[in-house]
Design an enzyme around this catalytic site. Sequence first.
Site, mmCIF file in Angstrom:
data_model
loop_
_atom_site.group_PDB
_atom_site.id
_atom_site.type_symbol
_atom_site.label_atom_id
_atom_site.label_comp_id
_atom_site.label_asym_id
_atom_site.label_seq_id
_atom_site.Cartn_x
_atom_site.Cartn_y
_atom_site.Cartn_z
ATOM 1 N N ASP A 8 -27.283 47.024 58.420
ATOM 2 C CA ASP A 8 -26.818 46.203 57.312
ATOM 3 C C ASP A 8 -27.623 44.899 57.379
ATOM 4 O O ASP A 8 -28.610 44.800 58.117
ATOM 5 C CB ASP A 8 -25.293 45.994 57.366
ATOM 6 N N CYS A 65 -25.772 46.770 63.277
ATOM 7 C CA CYS A 65 -25.032 45.840 62.431
ATOM 8 C C CYS A 65 -24.645 44.669 63.336
ATOM 9 O O CYS A 65 -25.129 44.581 64.465
ATOM 10 C CB CYS A 65 -23.840 46.500 61.738
ATOM 11 N N GLY A 66 -23.794 43.773 62.854
ATOM 12 C CA GLY A 66 -23.486 42.580 63.642
ATOM 13 C C GLY A 66 -22.904 42.914 64.999
ATOM 14 O O GLY A 66 -23.424 42.517 66.048
ATOM 15 N N THR A 67 -21.799 43.642 65.003
ATOM 16 C CA THR A 67 -21.140 44.015 66.261
ATOM 17 C C THR A 67 -21.511 45.416 66.733
ATOM 18 O O THR A 67 -21.235 45.776 67.876
ATOM 19 C CB THR A 67 -19.606 44.015 66.082
ATOM 20 N N GLY A 70 -18.908 48.702 63.202
ATOM 21 C CA GLY A 70 -18.816 49.323 61.871
ATOM 22 C C GLY A 70 -19.737 50.525 61.760
ATOM 23 O O GLY A 70 -19.338 51.588 61.253
ATOM 24 N N HIS A 98 -24.788 60.764 79.882
ATOM 25 C CA HIS A 98 -23.421 61.305 79.935
ATOM 26 C C HIS A 98 -22.898 61.774 78.582
ATOM 27 O O HIS A 98 -22.106 62.713 78.540
ATOM 28 C CB HIS A 98 -22.457 60.236 80.469
ATOM 29 N N HIS A 133 -20.705 66.996 81.754
ATOM 30 C CA HIS A 133 -20.761 66.131 80.564
ATOM 31 C C HIS A 133 -20.803 66.961 79.281
ATOM 32 O O HIS A 133 -20.241 66.565 78.270
ATOM 33 C CB HIS A 133 -21.958 65.195 80.661
HETATM 34 C C1 RB5 Z 1 -21.233 41.767 58.732
HETATM 35 O O1 RB5 Z 1 -20.820 40.451 58.560
HETATM 36 C C2 RB5 Z 1 -20.492 42.420 59.870
HETATM 37 O O2 RB5 Z 1 -19.142 42.591 59.545
HETATM 38 C C3 RB5 Z 1 -21.126 43.740 60.212
HETATM 39 O O3 RB5 Z 1 -22.462 43.558 60.487
HETATM 40 C C4 RB5 Z 1 -20.573 44.453 61.427
HETATM 41 O O4 RB5 Z 1 -20.435 43.605 62.508
HETATM 42 C C5 RB5 Z 1 -19.368 45.262 61.207
HETATM 43 O O5 RB5 Z 1 -18.915 46.026 62.078
#
Ligand code: RB5
Length: 142
Positions: A8, A65-67, A70, A98, A133
């Site tokens: 994203d 993505c950021g974290t 998602g 694994h 595994h």
């Molecule tokens: C975007 O702001 C953020 O929500 C997305 O990149 C991600 O971290 C979602 O899981």
Amino acid sequence: MRIGICSDHAGLEYKSRLISYLLGKGYEVVNFGTDSSESCDYPDFAHPLAFAVEKGEVDAGIALCGTGNGMAMTLNHHKGVRAGLAWGTAIASLVKEHNNANVLVLPARFISYRMAVSCVRAWLTTDFAGGRHQRRIDKIPV
Ligand code: RB5
């Protein structure tokens, strides 16, 4: 080896740099977007990558993505996908050894680009261990 990659807006910069890195290492790369820094929705890019993995159009995938959460949640809705999140080289190796992850997910807002490359390298160069595994992986689908 053909690798699909998606992100994203939060993962866009690392994705662009990883594409150059992978091409430089001789991998074929298929980019599933996003290619804009505009705010967007990660499932719009995760699903096309997942379908390509399931159809065998790519051998493996990388998603950012950021974290990372998602992307991982979306990708793992697909039966033929095992997406694993990594933020360090030991986890990146283990997610292949694994869990035989066919998609590596990276949390772009929480790791350096240097670490992202190290994770990709660790995941790509590690083999699945099989054995117990494989038995565990076989029990994942509901
Ligand atoms: C975007 O702001 C953020 O929500 C997305 O990149 C991600 O971290 C979602 O899981």
